[in-house]
Every structure is written in C-alpha cells, then in structure tokens.
Write a protein that holds these residues in place. Structure first.
Motif, PDB file in Angstrom:
ATOM      1  N   LEU A   1      -3.861  -2.216  -3.920  1.00 21.08           N
ATOM      2  CA  LEU A   1      -3.355  -0.985  -3.326  1.00 21.08           C
ATOM      3  C   LEU A   1      -3.149  -1.151  -1.821  1.00 21.08           C
ATOM      4  CD1 LEU A   1      -2.704   2.065  -3.709  1.00 21.08           C
ATOM      5  CD2 LEU A   1      -5.115   2.497  -3.236  1.00 21.08           C
ATOM      6  N   ARG A   2      -4.080  -1.788  -1.161  1.00 21.74           N
ATOM      7  CA  ARG A   2      -3.960  -2.009   0.284  1.00 21.74           C
ATOM      8  C   ARG A   2      -2.797  -2.935   0.625  1.00 21.74           C
ATOM      9  NH1 ARG A   2      -6.649  -0.238   4.330  1.00 21.74           N
ATOM     10  NH2 ARG A   2      -6.795  -2.237   5.362  1.00 21.74           N
ATOM     11  N   ARG A   3      -2.474  -3.855  -0.291  1.00 27.70           N
ATOM     12  CA  ARG A   3      -1.359  -4.775  -0.068  1.00 27.70           C
ATOM     13  C   ARG A   3      -0.046  -4.222  -0.611  1.00 27.70           C
ATOM     14  NH1 ARG A   3      -5.454  -8.023  -2.116  1.00 27.70           N
ATOM     15  NH2 ARG A   3      -4.423  -8.084  -4.138  1.00 27.70           N
ATOM     16  N   ASP A   4      -0.073  -3.002  -1.102  1.00 23.94           N
ATOM     17  CA  ASP A   4       1.097  -2.363  -1.720  1.00 23.94           C
ATOM     18  C   ASP A   4       1.613  -3.149  -2.922  1.00 23.94           C
ATOM     19  OD1 ASP A   4       1.211  -0.134   0.002  1.00 23.94           O
ATOM     20  OD2 ASP A   4       2.305  -1.309   1.506  1.00 23.94           O
ATOM     21  N   GLU A   5       0.698  -3.631  -3.737  1.00 21.52           N
ATOM     22  CA  GLU A   5       1.027  -4.364  -4.959  1.00 21.52           C
ATOM     23  C   GLU A   5       0.631  -3.515  -6.171  1.00 21.52           C
ATOM     24  OE1 GLU A   5      -1.217  -7.960  -4.751  1.00 21.52           O
ATOM     25  OE2 GLU A   5      -0.076  -8.762  -3.075  1.00 21.52           O
ATOM     26  N   GLY A   6       1.089  -3.924  -7.322  1.00 17.36           N
ATOM     27  CA  GLY A   6       0.682  -3.263  -8.552  1.00 17.36           C
ATOM     28  C   GLY A   6      -0.740  -3.638  -8.923  1.00 17.36           C
TER      29      GLY A   6
END
Length: 61
Positions: free
Chosen positions: A32-37
């Motif tokens: 979430l912090r890396r904007d990934e799934g």
C-alpha cells in the motif's frame, strides 16, 4: 479476522496462524505504501480465511 480470532481458533491451533497473518498484513501495508497491489496470501492465511468463512456460515445456518 482478528475480531473473530477466538471463534476461528476453536478448531485450529492459533499459534500456527499468528506469524503468517502478521507477515501478510505487513506485506499488504508495504504494498500500500508503494502504491502496489496486495500480495497473494500464503497457505496459512488462506486456511484461516476459509476457517473464518466456515464459522460465519455455521452461525447463519
């Protein structure tokens, strides 16, 4: 899942699920912090989820 912990662990040993549940939560938080799934759940997480769903269904029936 944490809210239903006591209900779900009546038929399974809870210690077995603590580490995978926490690891998956941390993996999801990192993604979430890396904007990934969200990463795919591991086997223990999947089993705990199925156990939770089975308990939920048995309470409805």
């Amino acid at each position: 899942m944490v809210d239903d912990w006591s209900t779900m662990t009546r038929h399974a040993h809870p210690v077995r699920y603590i580490r995978p549940l926490v690891e998956h939560a941390l993996d999801c938080l990192g993604a979430l912090r890396r904007d990934e799934g969200a990463p795919p759940p591991d086997e223990a997480f999947t089993q705990l989820k199925e156990l939770r769903e089975a308990q939920y269904v048995s309470r409805i029936a």
